[in-house]
Design an enzyme around this catalytic site. Structure first.
Site, PDB file in Angstrom:
ATOM      1  N   GLY A 181      19.554 -25.691  20.500  1.00 45.25           N
ATOM      2  CA  GLY A 181      19.449 -24.838  19.317  1.00 45.25           C
ATOM      3  C   GLY A 181      20.502 -25.140  18.277  1.00 45.25           C
ATOM      4  O   GLY A 181      21.006 -24.221  17.622  1.00 45.25           O
ATOM      5  N   HIS A 441      22.388 -16.278 -15.969  1.00 46.47           N
ATOM      6  CA  HIS A 441      21.721 -15.109 -15.390  1.00 46.47           C
ATOM      7  C   HIS A 441      20.230 -15.170 -15.716  1.00 46.47           C
ATOM      8  O   HIS A 441      19.840 -15.495 -16.833  1.00 46.47           O
ATOM      9  CB  HIS A 441      22.318 -13.829 -15.974  1.00 46.47           C
ATOM     10  CG  HIS A 441      21.618 -12.583 -15.522  1.00 46.47           C
ATOM     11  ND1 HIS A 441      21.832 -12.027 -14.285  1.00 46.47           N
ATOM     12  CD2 HIS A 441      20.689 -11.795 -16.147  1.00 46.47           C
ATOM     13  CE1 HIS A 441      21.088 -10.939 -14.163  1.00 46.47           C
ATOM     14  NE2 HIS A 441      20.383 -10.780 -15.280  1.00 46.47           N
TER      15      HIS A 441
END
Length: 462
Positions: A181, A441
């Site tokens: 994993g 933004h």
């Protein structure tokens, strides 16, 4: 007969080798690069690039299935995986390999398709389809990369796969078991789960993705659980038994035996450097117990005219680290007074969501300096909300002088965002430098600005 003399020989054309060859040529050296397989190496042909192509396919497939939150009613998507593989192999991988070969040629790098073995510190035998030819070289860079480790009881075959095999399946497995994993296991597990497979990951350590911090991994595990991915930690894989229709994996957890049936089992338990077939002993170079070549900060081996980079030397086995090594090594051979600096090597897992870390973690920083961690949740980021992917956070590790020494991100596009923090660490920027930088933004990068403002004690959005 006088042997042909090569000024600079590069063995291996992966992200370390081809970059080293081009940079050396740019610095005025006559360069020959030798590749026994495909130009671009494992990363481009069998690893980094094709895996990201499958990850993209998985994301698109999931978007087609789960867009009702937008008010979109989409008919059941029909996935033609053969078309997916065609796109991956021909429109992504082939395009890039062709491009790299063109770049080498443009920079007047001579390409030899063949295998290299050292004869002594100044000679190499190159085996091609036309036979074996001996060459002398003035200086050389070893960039032969690495290969998947095998696991006892799991011999690679049609049902027991390494990462290369997993990337080239002809169809989507109904059930897939992954042994290991780590980054590769988590990435491919996430990709195939998104494509529709039932995925089980068996990890030997107490945590999935053991190279990342626990709070980051918990975000991924939560997302994996929602996808139906089963993660079993502290699992000891014993053997795989191939059946007429698939494979049965036997494993233990805390002494108790279990078994699970699947269509395929993927083994991703690490990689081994490709140094055992170069006849290095004939140069006087010896490798360590892991097969790695010892080098100095300038990448020189004990034989001064032979350098080694990438996966064959100590450090993170990452493509971008190998490319960095290649640039520095080429400059060393050009006579520049340079050496490596690994203060900010980003580590990334393209799981869903992504993980990224650079510089120091808080635990690492506290070993030598006074440091604090500040983090901002993506739940407070407008762009993350508009993408409907607001799980995770951005974190900065800051020293007593407010200098950024590390950072971690878990969430959408973490792989892209980590670049800003990497630059901050490399340049020695402070939290004020980041906070006063105008961030567009709405963008995910605002989360880094918000984290910097939090570190100043002046948070706007928290």
């Amino acid at each position: 007969m006088e042997k042909t003399i090569i000024e600079t020989l590069v063995i291996g054309s992966g992200p370390g080798g081809y970059v080293a060859a081009i940079r050396a040529a740019q610095l005025g050296q006559a360069v020959t690069i030798v590749e026994k397989d495909e130009i671009g190496g494992v990363c481009l042909n069998e690893g980094c690039i094709p895996s990201k192509a499958l990850i993209t396919a998985g994301h698109r497939y999931q978007e087609s299935l789960n867009s009702d939150f937008l008010g979109l009613e989409v008919k059941q998507a029909n996935l033609d995986f053969s078309q997916t593989q065609t796109w991956k192999n021909h429109h992504v991988v082939k395009r890039l390999t062709t491009g790299i070969e063109s770049l080498l040629t443009k920079n007047q790098v001579k390409i030899i398709k063949g295998k290299a073995r050292f004869i002594d510190p100044t000679q190499v035998a190159l085996e091609t389809e036309h036979g074996v030819t001996d060459y002398r070289f003035k200086q050389a860079i070893i960039a032969t990369g690495s290969r998947p480790l095998s696991l006892k009881g799991f011999p690679f075959g049609p049902r027991i796969l390494d990462s290369t095999g997993a990337l080239n399946l002809s169809g989507i497995p109904k059930k897939l078991v992954i042994i290991g994993g780590g980054v590769i296991g988590a990435e491919l597990g996430s990709a195939y789960a998104n494509l529709g497979s039932e995925v089980t990951i068996l990890e030997g350590s107490p945590q999935l993705l053991p190279s990342f911090e626990g709070d980051m991994v918990r975000v991924v595990q939560s997302a994996f659980k929602k996808k139906g991915i089963v993660v079993q930690t502290e699992a000891l894989a014993k053997e795989a038994v191939v059946t007429a229709s698939g494979v049965v994996v036997h494993y233990e957890v805390k002494g108790k035996s279990y078994e699970i049936a699947a269509d395929y089992v993927l083994v991703t338990v690490g990689r081994r450097p490709n140094t055992d077939d170069l006849d290095l002993e004939k140069t006087g170079i010896t490798v360590d117990q892991q097969g790695l070549i010892p080098v100095g900060a300038d990448y020189r081996t004990k034989v001064a005219n032979i350098l080694a980079i990438g996966d064959v030397v100590a450090g993170l086995a990452l493509a971008h680290k190998a490319s960095y090594d290649g640039k520095v090594a080429a400059e060393v051979l050009a006579g520049k007074k340079v050496e490596r600096d690994y203060r900010a090597v980003p580590g990334i897992c393209f799981s869903d969501p992504e993980l990224a870390s650079t510089g120091l973690t808080l635990k690492e920083a506290e070993k030598t300096i006074s440091a604090k961690a500040f983090q901002f949740p993506l739940q407070g980021n407008g762009r993350a909300l508009s993408l409907n992917q607001n799980q995770g956070f951005a974190r900065l590790i800051v020293d007593q002088d407010s200098t950024i020494v590390g950072g971690q991100i878990v969430g959408v596009n973490a792989s892209e965002m980590i670049g800003e923090i990497t630059l901050a660490v490399e340049a020695g920027l402070t939290v004020e430098d980041i906070a006063l930088t105008i961030h567009a933004h709405p963008t995910l990068s605002e989360a880094i600005m918000d984290t910097a403002e939090l570190a100043q004690g002046l948070p706007i959005h928290l």
